[in-house]
Design a protein around this motif. Structure first.
Motif, short mmCIF file in Angstrom:
data_model
loop_
_atom_site.label_atom_id
_atom_site.label_comp_id
_atom_site.label_asym_id
_atom_site.label_seq_id
_atom_site.Cartn_x
_atom_site.Cartn_y
_atom_site.Cartn_z
N VAL A 134 62.90 68.91 7.63
CA VAL A 134 63.86 68.97 8.73
C VAL A 134 63.17 68.58 10.03
O VAL A 134 62.05 69.04 10.30
N SER A 135 63.82 67.75 10.83
CA SER A 135 63.25 67.29 12.09
C SER A 135 64.35 67.18 13.14
O SER A 135 65.54 67.34 12.84
N GLN A 136 63.95 66.87 14.35
CA GLN A 136 64.89 66.66 15.45
C GLN A 136 64.35 65.56 16.34
O GLN A 136 63.14 65.46 16.57
N SER A 137 65.25 64.71 16.85
CA SER A 137 64.86 63.68 17.80
C SER A 137 65.93 63.58 18.87
O SER A 137 67.07 64.01 18.68
N SER A 138 65.57 63.00 20.01
CA SER A 138 66.52 62.88 21.11
C SER A 138 67.66 61.92 20.77
O SER A 138 68.78 62.08 21.25
N SER A 139 67.38 60.95 19.92
CA SER A 139 68.41 59.96 19.59
C SER A 139 69.29 60.38 18.41
O SER A 139 70.48 60.07 18.38
N LEU A 140 68.71 61.08 17.44
CA LEU A 140 69.44 61.42 16.22
C LEU A 140 69.91 62.86 16.18
O LEU A 140 70.80 63.20 15.41
N GLY A 141 69.34 63.72 16.98
CA GLY A 141 69.61 65.15 16.85
C GLY A 141 68.87 65.70 15.65
O GLY A 141 67.79 65.24 15.29
N PHE A 142 69.44 66.71 14.98
CA PHE A 142 68.82 67.28 13.81
C PHE A 142 69.08 66.40 12.58
O PHE A 142 70.17 65.86 12.42
N TYR A 143 68.07 66.28 11.74
CA TYR A 143 68.24 65.52 10.50
C TYR A 143 67.27 66.05 9.45
O TYR A 143 66.31 66.78 9.76
N ALA A 144 67.53 65.71 8.21
CA ALA A 144 66.66 66.08 7.09
C ALA A 144 66.31 64.85 6.28
O ALA A 144 67.17 64.00 6.03
N ASP A 145 65.05 64.75 5.90
CA ASP A 145 64.61 63.74 4.94
C ASP A 145 64.60 64.38 3.57
O ASP A 145 63.90 65.39 3.35
N VAL A 146 65.38 63.82 2.65
CA VAL A 146 65.53 64.43 1.33
C VAL A 146 65.33 63.37 0.25
O VAL A 146 65.61 62.19 0.45
N ALA A 147 64.85 63.81 -0.90
CA ALA A 147 64.63 62.90 -2.03
C ALA A 147 65.95 62.50 -2.65
O ALA A 147 66.91 63.29 -2.70
N GLY A 148 66.02 61.29 -3.15
CA GLY A 148 67.25 60.79 -3.75
C GLY A 148 67.69 61.57 -4.96
O GLY A 148 68.88 61.61 -5.29
N GLY A 149 66.76 62.23 -5.64
CA GLY A 149 67.09 63.00 -6.84
C GLY A 149 67.39 64.46 -6.59
O GLY A 149 67.63 65.21 -7.54
N GLN A 150 67.39 64.88 -5.32
CA GLN A 150 67.72 66.28 -5.02
C GLN A 150 69.21 66.53 -5.10
O GLN A 150 70.03 65.66 -4.79
N PHE A 151 69.58 67.75 -5.48
CA PHE A 151 70.98 68.15 -5.49
C PHE A 151 71.39 68.57 -4.07
O PHE A 151 70.59 69.12 -3.31
N TRP A 152 72.67 68.35 -3.76
CA TRP A 152 73.19 68.76 -2.46
C TRP A 152 73.13 70.28 -2.28
O TRP A 152 72.93 70.77 -1.17
N ILE A 153 73.27 71.04 -3.36
CA ILE A 153 73.17 72.49 -3.24
C ILE A 153 71.76 72.88 -2.78
O ILE A 153 71.61 73.82 -1.98
N ASP A 154 70.73 72.18 -3.26
CA ASP A 154 69.36 72.46 -2.83
C ASP A 154 69.17 72.13 -1.36
O ASP A 154 68.46 72.85 -0.63
N VAL A 155 69.79 71.05 -0.92
CA VAL A 155 69.70 70.67 0.49
C VAL A 155 70.39 71.72 1.36
O VAL A 155 69.89 72.10 2.42
N LEU A 156 71.55 72.21 0.90
CA LEU A 156 72.25 73.24 1.66
C LEU A 156 71.38 74.48 1.83
O LEU A 156 71.21 75.00 2.94
N ILE A 157 70.82 74.97 0.74
CA ILE A 157 70.00 76.18 0.79
C ILE A 157 68.79 75.99 1.70
O ILE A 157 68.44 76.86 2.51
#
Length: 523
Positions: A134-157
């Motif tokens: 998880v990161s934050q930038s002035s242009s993008l706001g908050f964002y997460a870098d996640v692997a293509g094979g991760q489940f959305w439920i894992d990202v939520l948690i």
């Protein structure tokens, strides 16, 4: 002399065959086994050739088609996938490769007949390979870098640990990031935030040439727009940078029932045109498609008795479903704010039902239904689903011809039927995904299931629905599309077809990737 004269002819024949193979993207019948050189590579120990692995990869959630791969690949790194694709690309006769996440496709889209299926979930817990940050930038706001094979439920948690969450969801969270971004990723939040493909800042993609490319709207933008909604045709997503926002704690969840379809759609369209709600969906309720289904258990037994009385009178009723998020700071004002948003709607006053739930339980509402069906042996069965985007201008015709004349009168529907509007201006037309050319269009989800011996009748009903749309001129677009001819695919993509073909030629010229979509190859 005769022997030497045959050699050039043989080479010519072999060259023609190899070019035909690269054009259709599939090994010829006599090349069912993979090139033996593949088994000598460093990645060979990640290949599974045993029948149980390949049998599992030859079926999907739909249980409608079967295509057995020669091998299943469990990569330990992104470089493993790069090397696999490069090897195929450099073979005289390339073999096909399909990325598989949860295997939740319906009609074999993640399969590779006689090729290699890549199990992308092998990388989902490998933090060194695009895991999670998880990161934050002035242009993008908050964002997460996640692997293509991760489940959305894992990202939520994981994002909730930072007080954050992605802004756009699918109704079901046990799907991979790469899988939903290859299609669109839609649900009741899409009217506000757009589909999941509209909430991606950057991706790492392995193209059909075996090149690992970072792309965004600014960098390698052609590949970026191609992959989003591109049905896996241009590359495999190994990392995605997705938009986040502050996460709420709880939700106010309201369902309102209608017997008048015009009032139901008018109110839906009003709600997606104003600010304030976080989720708007709709569904059908019929005697053979009851109020509570595996998507959620919302109504109490007394509610269901009341609803059944309404059903007896009208036959088909329509459920409008809305949600407003809130947290500790807005607990005291959320009810008043929600009531203001619902004022003036046309539902009968005695048919509004309310529920207060946690944010996580609401987003993960389908999971509990899945587990119940699994316990009864009713989940791992055929799912002849049909998903359509229908223009607003023809939704009344669709209701009369499909919901009433086909689904209700034929009494075959076994599963939820969704119907809810979305705003076209929340979709980026530069992406590969295809939607109707109207400002508002409806997502229709016929989420049907059946026993092994009954699915053919539901498939026939799906064809009847598609034929009805064609007959009366409803220019519906399939979501999670499935076609059998090049003509049908060209019609589906319409003005985007030439661009789609050009992108394929640039990023996967030997047509190695995602053969199961059957866009450039048929078997």
């Amino acid at each position: 002399m005769a022997t030497s004269s045959l050699i050039p002819s043989s080479l010519i024949v072999l060259f023609i065959i190899s070019r035909l193979v690269s054009i259709i993207g599939q090994p010829m019948p006599w090349t069912n086994s993979l090139p033996h050189q593949l088994l000598t590579l460093e990645i060979a120990d990640r290949l599974r050739l045993d029948s149980e692995e390949t049998k599992l990869a030859s079926r999907d959630f739909g249980k409608l088609v079967q295509a057995k791969p020669a091998a299943v690949f469990h990569p330990s790194s992104v470089d493993d996938i790069v090397n696999l694709i490069k090897f195929s690309y450099n073979c005289q006769v390339p073999f096909s490769i399909a990325a598989r996440g949860r295997g939740h496709s319906i009609r074999g889209q993640a399969m590779a007949q006689n090729g290699v299926v890549v199990e992308m979930t092998s990388l989902k817990h490998n933090n060194s390979e695009g895991g999670f940050r998880v990161s934050q930038s002035s242009s993008l706001g908050f964002y997460a870098d996640v692997a293509g094979g991760q489940f959305w439920i894992d990202v939520l948690i994981a994002t909730l640990e930072h007080g954050l969450a992605p802004v756009s969801w699918t109704d079901y969270l046990y799907l991979t990031i790469g899988g939903t971004l290859s299609n669109a990723g839609i649900s009741g939040q899409s009217f506000r935030y757009g589909p999941q493909i509209n909430n991606v800042f950057e991706m790492d993609i392995i193209t059909g040439k075996g090149e690992l490319v970072t792309c965004s709207k600014q960098i390698n933008s052609k590949l970026f727009y191609a992959v989003l909604g591109g049905l896996g045709q241009f590359g495999i997503i190994t990392r995605a940078r997705i938009a986040l926002e502050r996460a709420p704690n709880r939700v106010k969840w309201v369902r309102m029932l209608y017997h008048d379809f015009s009032a139901f759609t008018r109110d839906q369209e009003h709600l997606i045109s104003i600010n304030g709600l976080d989720y708007v969906e709709g569904s059908l309720i019929m005697h053979h498609s009851p109020p509570n289904n595996w998507r959620s258990s919302f109504f109490s037994p007394s509610d269901q008795m009341k609803i059944n009385s309404m059903l007896t009178k009208h036959g088909v009723i329509y459920c409008l479903e809305v949600v407003k998020y809130y947290d500790d700071l807005t607990t005291g004002t959320v009810d008043e704010g929600l009531q203001l948003l619902l004022n003036g709607l046309s539902f009968p006053p005695n048919f509004v039902f309310k529920k207060d739930d946690s944010f996580v339980d609401f987003l993960n509402r389908v999971r509990s239904g899945e587990l119940k069906l699994q316990a009864k042996g009713l989940w791992d069965i055929p799912h002849p689903w049909l998903n359509l985007f229908v223009p607003k201008s023809r939704i009344m015709d669709f209701n009369a011809g499909v919901f009433v004349d086909i689904l209700y009168k034929q009494n075959k529907t076994m599963g939820p039927v969704l119907v809810y509007p979305m705003n076209r201006n929340k979709w980026d037309d530069r992406m590969s995904a295809v939607i109707p050319d109207e400002d508002i269009f409806y997502s229709i989800g016929l989420l049907l299931s059946s026993g092994d011996s009954d699915w053919a009748a539901l498939e026939k009903q799906n064809q009847e629905i598609l034929q009805f749309c064609e007959k009366v001129g409803i220019n519906a677009k399939q979501y999670l599309p499935h076609y059998k001819t090049r003509k049908d695919w060209k019609n589906h993509f319409g003005a985007k077809w030439e661009t789609f073909v050009e992108r394929k030629a640039q990023f996967d010229p030997k047509m190695i990737l995602s053969p199961g979509q059957r866009i450039f190859n048929y078997f």
